[in-house]
Design an enzyme around this catalytic site. Structure first.
Site, PDB file in Angstrom:
ATOM      1  N   ASN A 472       3.972 -10.436  -1.769  1.00  0.00           N
ATOM      2  CA  ASN A 472       4.882 -10.492  -0.627  1.00  0.00           C
ATOM      3  C   ASN A 472       4.318 -11.279   0.543  1.00  0.00           C
ATOM      4  O   ASN A 472       5.055 -12.004   1.226  1.00  0.00           O
ATOM      5  CB  ASN A 472       5.219  -9.065  -0.171  1.00  0.00           C
ATOM      6  CG  ASN A 472       5.969  -8.281  -1.226  1.00  0.00           C
ATOM      7  OD1 ASN A 472       6.873  -8.798  -1.872  1.00  0.00           O
ATOM      8  ND2 ASN A 472       5.582  -7.028  -1.418  1.00  0.00           N
ATOM      9  N   ASP A 473       3.027 -11.142   0.797  1.00  0.00           N
ATOM     10  CA  ASP A 473       2.427 -11.805   1.951  1.00  0.00           C
ATOM     11  C   ASP A 473       2.465 -13.322   1.785  1.00  0.00           C
ATOM     12  O   ASP A 473       2.840 -14.061   2.705  1.00  0.00           O
ATOM     13  CB  ASP A 473       0.993 -11.319   2.140  1.00  0.00           C
ATOM     14  CG  ASP A 473       0.586 -11.253   3.613  1.00  0.00           C
ATOM     15  OD1 ASP A 473       1.432 -11.521   4.486  1.00  0.00           O
ATOM     16  OD2 ASP A 473      -0.580 -10.919   3.888  1.00  0.00           O
ATOM     17  N   ASP A 474       2.069 -13.797   0.615  1.00  0.00           N
ATOM     18  CA  ASP A 474       2.134 -15.236   0.368  1.00  0.00           C
ATOM     19  C   ASP A 474       3.562 -15.740   0.397  1.00  0.00           C
ATOM     20  O   ASP A 474       3.839 -16.822   0.931  1.00  0.00           O
ATOM     21  CB  ASP A 474       1.497 -15.572  -0.984  1.00  0.00           C
ATOM     22  CG  ASP A 474      -0.004 -15.741  -0.863  1.00  0.00           C
ATOM     23  OD1 ASP A 474      -0.442 -16.840  -0.511  1.00  0.00           O
ATOM     24  OD2 ASP A 474      -0.726 -14.764  -1.104  1.00  0.00           O
ATOM     25  N   ARG A 548       4.467  -9.353   8.806  1.00  0.00           N
ATOM     26  CA  ARG A 548       4.734 -10.739   8.419  1.00  0.00           C
ATOM     27  C   ARG A 548       6.167 -10.895   7.895  1.00  0.00           C
ATOM     28  O   ARG A 548       6.857 -11.867   8.202  1.00  0.00           O
ATOM     29  CB  ARG A 548       3.753 -11.174   7.340  1.00  0.00           C
ATOM     30  CG  ARG A 548       3.839 -12.651   7.024  1.00  0.00           C
ATOM     31  CD  ARG A 548       2.646 -13.383   7.505  1.00  0.00           C
ATOM     32  NE  ARG A 548       1.433 -12.779   7.016  1.00  0.00           N
ATOM     33  CZ  ARG A 548       0.425 -12.362   7.796  1.00  0.00           C
ATOM     34  NH1 ARG A 548       0.503 -12.516   9.093  1.00  0.00           N
ATOM     35  NH2 ARG A 548      -0.640 -11.805   7.270  1.00  0.00           N
TER      36      ARG A 548
END
Length: 731
Positions: A472-474, A548
């Site tokens: 999810n972060d990428d 984020r």
């Protein structure tokens, strides 16, 4: 494209006054959100902004947007993010002009560095530095295979000796104390490589190991590595029976309740535990000298806790029972379970030979398959060995190994930093990077689909190749980056972003947050089992990842009234610490988490005059060091009361000043001092020096030094500062 003050470009169809922000210290409340949405609606009708404004914004009247999993991602391009007008720095005009010149020169130097170091394929990738255990395990691995490269082995030994501390040990982050398990592994690797035990460096290491309790007190993974060479008893290692492969996904203990990184390591380990392979090295004298007790007095069992009634003792008892059952297992059942684990490993190998994108999973998978009779010449093993070597960094004198690589992450953040610094959206560097990022989108289902049965593929992973574990972060960072780029093939870009957004929305956890790789991976009892001495078997929702995602969705126009945003906000408020900070799971530590959350809240349009946000701002300001920078040690994971304290670093200073700028504090003395810290410490080539580790792998146990953090985050901070001081619009 219209120009905003300072020469930066606004999105199509808007001029600098089209969405004039209202006055006020820290909030976006005036005019009300409904009036802001009305403005967005009228602008969308009057211009071509509708093609990049998220559909949900345009449909707020008459109803609140649909539920998360029913939401569409039809439009992905940016919507304007309104920030507070920030006061001008209170300085005399000539000095202010000189200061702006210095900031701009710093930005230009940094931009030049990135524009001249981009790979021909379009990506950026800095070294991902960890600790001595990775190269020590590489030496062990090569000796397990039976054919180490003598020249490379000598270089690896030289690297290990180069990183030894004066007290004889090795640490797990720069400036940290010597750590037992890292020192045991380094000592063992050196001895396997031929270093005599009476060497001065070995004597010092041995004394430190014994002072810290000896091999007996080392971590589980260290003991597993020693057991492969007959230097520790398998009986003393917590059980992980391969028959777990038969447990259904609805069962509390099953492999899909482990985090993705744990799963990719545990499945091959279950084969290793079942097979118990062991290599006898010719002439190797062993490491009895690292034990605090003689061989006949060693207890080959998992130790009990001193606290009688505890989960630890419950699971130790369960482990004793499992070991008895393992000795009485039905051979046919054991063989079937091994075959299922073997098939899982084979199915989870990427086409490039990688497993899970992390070194422990890759090495353990090779060892597991070799224990089943595979040969090093078999294609699956040969590809795996080639993948492992690609993680190496070799110089004339040393060889070291990365635990992982971060090209997607590094490239996405670099694109954002360059775009915000004024690089045009059609600049070749950005378009090449965007094309490369689009090519790395994962379009097949991975392990995430076990719990997320409705989501369709579309995320991005961290590495060059890791199709089974996008995160999810990428994905959020890539989507934030792609908003800043225009390609000739706009339709392909749009479709990629729609897929990515839809996948990201489908990954929200039931508690309202987002984890890294999976949904609802939060059965905390699993971190109590004896095997989990690193406390890293889970991947629950975290504030930094959630912040984020909120930032992305806010910049896409999702309103705070949207159901998924309401749930995310509830999670973030619940996860905040009493003093106002947020925990950083993937960056060190509370400075990182607080930056991620405040940036997300600003993008969402949250009222910054609220007490919970003001507490976060006050906490961040209170952490500033006398030199103007911010720093935080990895030790704060062990000692939370020391949060926000540490030697100032460029990356952590950048996070702090960006958080304060987003909070309407660009004019504040704290931000001015922070920016002067960054400008003063920039090197002539546009880079910054940073030895401290500001990335987190497993809190308390494994940390990372991203070699590009020190460069792209300061560039981003400088760009946002300049934009804020010239009345620009961030985002």
């Amino acid at each position: 494209m219209a120009q905003r003050p300072g020469g930066q470009l606004l999105p199509h169809g808007l001029d600098a006054s089209g969405l004039a922000p209202t006055t006020g210290q820290n909030s976006l409340d005036s005019p009300s959100l409904s009036r802001v949405y009305g403005r967005l609606w009228r602008l969308a009708e009057a211009s071509d902004v509708s093609h990049w404004m998220h559909e949900e914004v345009c449909q707020q009247r008459p109803q609140v947007a649909r539920e998360q999993r029913g939401a569409r991602a039809d439009n992905w391009r940016r919507s304007p993010i309104i920030t507070q007008p920030l006061s001008t720095v209170v300085e005399e005009a000539p000095l202010a002009s000189e200061w702006r010149r210095r900031v701009t020169e710093a930005i230009n130097r940094s931009r030049h560095f990135f524009l001249t170091t981009q790979a021909s394929e379009g990506f950026w990738a800095g070294e991902l530095q960890s600790n001595v255990t990775i190269i020590a395990e590489y030496i062990m691995f090569q000796n397990f295979l039976g054919h180490p490269n003598p020249k490379r082995l000598r270089k690896a030994v030289r690297h290990i000796l180069h990183t030894q501390l004066p007290d004889g040990g090795w640490n797990i982050y720069h400036g940290g104390p010597s750590e037992l398990s890292a020192t045991v592994e380094a000592y063992f690797a050196l001895k396997v490589a031929g270093r005599p035990a009476d060497d001065a460096c070995m004597k010092k290491a041995r004394a430190l190991i014994l002072a810290k309790g000896g091999v007996e007190k080392s971590r589980v993974f260290t003991k597993i590595n020693l057991a492969l060479f007959g230097q520790y008893s398998w009986e003393g290692i917590p059980s992980m029976p391969v028959e777990m492969m038969f447990l259904p996904t609805g069962f509390y203990f099953n492999i899909y309740e482990f985090s993705s990184w744990s799963r990719s390591v545990i499945v091959p380990l279950m084969i290793i535990f079942a097979q118990k392979p062991q290599v006898k090295l010719d002439g190797f004298p062993g490491i009895d000298e690292l034990y605090t007790s003689p061989p006949d007095q060693r207890h080959a069992a998992v130790e009990w806790s001193e606290e009688l009634m505890s989960w630890r003792n419950f699971f130790v008892l369960a482990d004793r029972v499992l070991k008895i059952l393992e000795r009485r297992t039905i051979p046919a059942v054991r063989a079937a379970a091994v075959r299922r684990a073997e098939q899982w490993i084979l199915e989870h190998q990427d086409i490039t030979g990688d497993w899970g994108g992390i070194m422990p999973a890759m090495m353990n998978s090779v060892i597991a398959l070799l224990s089943l009779g595979y040969r090093t010449t078999d294609p699956v093993i040969a590809k795996g060995l080639e993948a492992i070597e690609r993680f190496g960094i070799e110089t004339a004198d040393e060889f070291r190994l990365q635990s992982c690589v971060s090209p997607v992450w590094d490239t996405a953040i670099t694109v954002i930093a360059l775009a915000e610094s004024g690089v045009h959206s059609t600049h070749p560097a950005l378009t090449k990077a965007a094309g490369w990022l689009v090519s790395k989108q994962v379009l097949r289902k991975g392990d995430w689909a076990v719990k997320n049965r409705k989501g369709k593929p579309g995320g991005w992973s961290f590495e060059f190749f890791n199709d089974f574990f996008p995160d999810n972060d990428d994905t959020a960072m890539v989507l934030l980056a792609l908003r800043n780029v225009h390609l000739r093939d706009e339709q392909t870009l749009k479709e990629a972003c729609q897929r990515g957004l839809a996948w990201l929305l489908s990954m929200q956890c039931d508690d309202g947050g987002w984890g890294a790789f999976d949904m609802n991976n939060n059965k905390r009892l699993l971190n109590r089992i004896p095997f989990a001495d690193l406390e890293s078997l889970l991947d629950p929702s975290t504030s930094d990842v959630t912040g984020r995602v909120v930032e992305l969705l806010g910049k896409l126009g999702y309103p705070r009234q949207h159901p998924l945003m309401r749930r995310a906000l509830r999670f973030l408020r619940k996860d905040q610490t009493e003093d106002g900070a947020w925990y950083g799971r993937w960056g060190v530590n509370y400075i990182y988490g607080t930056w991620a959350v405040l940036t997300g809240l600003r993008a969402l349009g949250e009222d910054f005059s609220q007490d919970y946000i003001q507490r976060a701002i006050r906490w961040l300001e209170s952490c500033q060091n006398p030199d103007g920078g911010w720093g935080e040690s990895c030790d704060t994971y062990d000692t939370p009361q020391a949060k926000g304290k540490g030697t100032s670093t460029p990356s952590q200073t950048a996070w702090a000043v960006m958080a304060l700028i987003e909070s309407g504090k660009a004019h504040a003395p704290a931000v001015q001092s922070g920016m002067r810290f960054l400008v003063a410490r920039q090197q002539s080539d546009g880079t910054w020096a940073e030895d401290d580790y500001t990335g987190t792998g497993f809190p308390k146990h494994f940390y990372l030094n991203y070699h590009l953090y020190r460069n792209y985050f300061p560039l981003m901070a400088l760009a946002r500062y300049r934009s804020a001081m010239t009345g620009g619009v961030t985002g």
